[in-house]
Design an enzyme around this catalytic site. Structure first.
Site, mmCIF file in Angstrom:
data_model
loop_
_atom_site.group_PDB
_atom_site.id
_atom_site.type_symbol
_atom_site.label_atom_id
_atom_site.label_comp_id
_atom_site.label_asym_id
_atom_site.label_seq_id
_atom_site.Cartn_x
_atom_site.Cartn_y
_atom_site.Cartn_z
ATOM 1 N N ARG A 15 0.817 -47.191 -20.116
ATOM 2 C CA ARG A 15 1.602 -45.957 -19.991
ATOM 3 C C ARG A 15 1.689 -45.512 -18.528
ATOM 4 N NH1 ARG A 15 -2.022 -40.719 -20.950
ATOM 5 N NH2 ARG A 15 -4.094 -41.609 -20.690
ATOM 6 N N GLU A 63 11.438 -34.432 -31.559
ATOM 7 C CA GLU A 63 11.745 -35.842 -31.315
ATOM 8 C C GLU A 63 13.111 -36.268 -31.850
ATOM 9 O OE1 GLU A 63 7.527 -35.422 -30.478
ATOM 10 O OE2 GLU A 63 8.782 -34.735 -32.142
ATOM 11 N N PHE A 88 5.553 -40.284 -33.167
ATOM 12 C CA PHE A 88 6.651 -39.337 -33.305
ATOM 13 C C PHE A 88 7.994 -39.932 -32.880
ATOM 14 C CE2 PHE A 88 2.813 -36.761 -32.144
ATOM 15 C CZ PHE A 88 2.483 -36.468 -33.460
ATOM 16 N N ARG A 172 -2.599 -46.076 -24.696
ATOM 17 C CA ARG A 172 -3.295 -45.009 -23.988
ATOM 18 C C ARG A 172 -4.357 -45.522 -23.015
ATOM 19 N NH1 ARG A 172 -7.150 -40.344 -26.795
ATOM 20 N NH2 ARG A 172 -7.406 -39.049 -24.936
#
Length: 321
Positions: A15, A63, A88, A172
Site C-alpha cells: 500500500r 464506496e 468495501f 497492510r
C-alpha cells in the site's frame, strides 16, 4: 536454479509503494485522478493528495459513490484510481463494480488496500477473503496482486497504461523485497518464475510469494526441488507458464491469502483441469472467515506459513506415487 534467498531487513508495504507510485504518476501525467473513501492515510493516497490536491477527491465513507464517480471521470477521459479497504471497494460496492465499471468496460483502476487476514486486528468483517473471486468473474476485469513494493510500482504503472478496468489487491503489512537480479519485468498476463524445480511447483500471489520461497528453501534442504512462481496476474492468467511447470514437476501447490474457493487456487485448477491435470493442493483459507489477531498469529493459525506450504508440497508429491 535453487530457492532464492530473501533479505528480510528491507520491508515495505504494498500500500505504501502504491501511494508513492501514484504521486510519481501524478507528476508525470495530468490525466491521473485519485479518489478515496476517507481513508487516505491508510490507503496511502495521501502522497498524491499532498502533491496534487486539485486532482484528489475524498468521497467520504460512500464506496458506491466512489466507484460511480470514478466511472464519470473515466467517461470524461481521465484515468481514475479509486481506493478504499478491499472489503468495501469490492464488497460494499460490488454492484457498481459489476454494472458500472465492468458492464461498460470503463478505464477505472480499483486499487484496494488492507486485503486478506493480514489486515489483522480489525477482524472478520474487514478481512475480505473473497475479493479475487468476485472481481475475476467480472467480464473485462483485469485482476493483479503484487508480491512486494517494486512489483507494486510496476503493476500500478502497467494498470495506468492498460485500457480497461483493473482491480489491484494490496496489503497492510510491510513485506520483504524479493530478489530479482534483473529487476522487475512485470507484464499483465505473465507470471514471474523465481525458481525452477523438478519435483513440485509452488504457485503463489501477494504476501504468500515470500512464504512460498521459505517453503522451497525447506524442501531444498530435504532434497526436494520446488519451482516457485509468482502469479501476480490472476486474470489474465499465464496459462503457458502454469502448464509448463506442471509438466516439468508433475505436482502443483497454490498459495494465497484468500479463500481457496474462487481465488488463485481455483483459477489454476480451472486451467490445469482442462490443459494438463496433475496432483494439486491448495493452501489458503479453507472456506472460513478470519478473526481478530495480529497478522503473524493469523498466518500461523490458518496454515499460511512456509512450513504449511512445504507440507502441502509433500502431500502433492505423494499423490504422484
Amino acid at each position: 536454479m535453487g530457492a532464492p534467498v530473501v533479505n528480510t531487513k528491507d520491508k515495505i508495504a504494498t500500500r505504501t509503494a502504491y501511494g508513492e507510485t501514484l504521486a510519481k504518476l501524478g507528476a508525470e501525467r495530468s490525466d491521473i485522478v485519485v479518489l478515496d473513501a476517507d481513508l487516505a492515510c491508510s490507503t496511502m493516497t495521501q502522497f498524491f493528495m499532498k502533491q496534487h490536491p486539485e486532482r484528489f477527491f475524498n468521497m467520504g465513507i460512500a464506496e458506491q459513490n466512489l466507484i460511480d464517480t470514478a466511472c464519470g471521470f473515466a467517461l470524461a477521459g481521465k484515468v481514475p484510481f479509486a481506493s478504499s479497504f478491499a472489503m468495501f471497494a469490492t464488497g460494499k460496492a460490488w454492484e457498481m463494480v459489476r454494472n458500472s465499471v465492468g458492464h461498460m468496460n470503463l478505464n477505472v483502476k480499483i486499487a484496494a488496500t488492507h486485503a486478506g487476514i493480514t489486515l489483522g486486528e480489525d477482524g472478520a468483517t474487514h478481512q475480505i477473503l473473497e475479493d479475487i473471486a468476485i472481481t475475476r468473474v467480472i467480464p473485462y476485469m483485469t485482476v493483479l496482486v503484487p508480491a512486494d513494493a517494486p512489483e507494486t510500482e510496476a503493476i500500478i504503472r502497467a494498470a495506468a497504461e492498460h485500457e480497461g478496468p483493473v482491480y489491484i489487491r494490496l496489503g497492510r503489512p510491510a513485506v520483504p523485497v524479493l530478489p530479482r537480479p534483473n529487476g522487475v519485468e512485470f507484464k499483465i498476463g505473465r507470471a514471474e518464475v523465481l525458481a525452477e524445480g523438478t519435483d513440485v511447483a509452488i504457485v503463489a500471489c501477494g504476501v504468500m510469494v515470500y512464504q512460498a520461497i521459505l517453503a522451497a528453501q525447506e524442501l531444498e534442504a530435504e532434497g526436494i526441488s520446488a519451482a516457485v512462481v509468482n502469479m501476480s496476474s490472476i486474470k489474465p492468467l499465464d496459462k503457458e507458464t502454469l502448464v509448463r511447470v506442471a509438466k516439468e514437476t508433475g505436482a502443483v501447490v497454490t498459495a494465497e491469502e484468500h479463500n481457496v474457493i474462487g481465488g488463485l487456487g481455483g483459477a489454476c485448477a480451472e486451467v490445469l483441469g482442462e490443459e494438463y491435470p496433475v496432483p494439486m493442493v491448495r493452501v489458503g483459507l479453507q472456506d472460513v472467515y478470519g478473526e481478530s489477531g495480529t497478522a503473524d498469529a493469523l498466518m500461523k493459525k490458518y496454515g499460511l506459513l512456509g512450513s504449511d506450504i512445504a507440507r502441502a508440497a509433500r502431500a502433492a508429491i505423494a499423490k504422484k506415487r
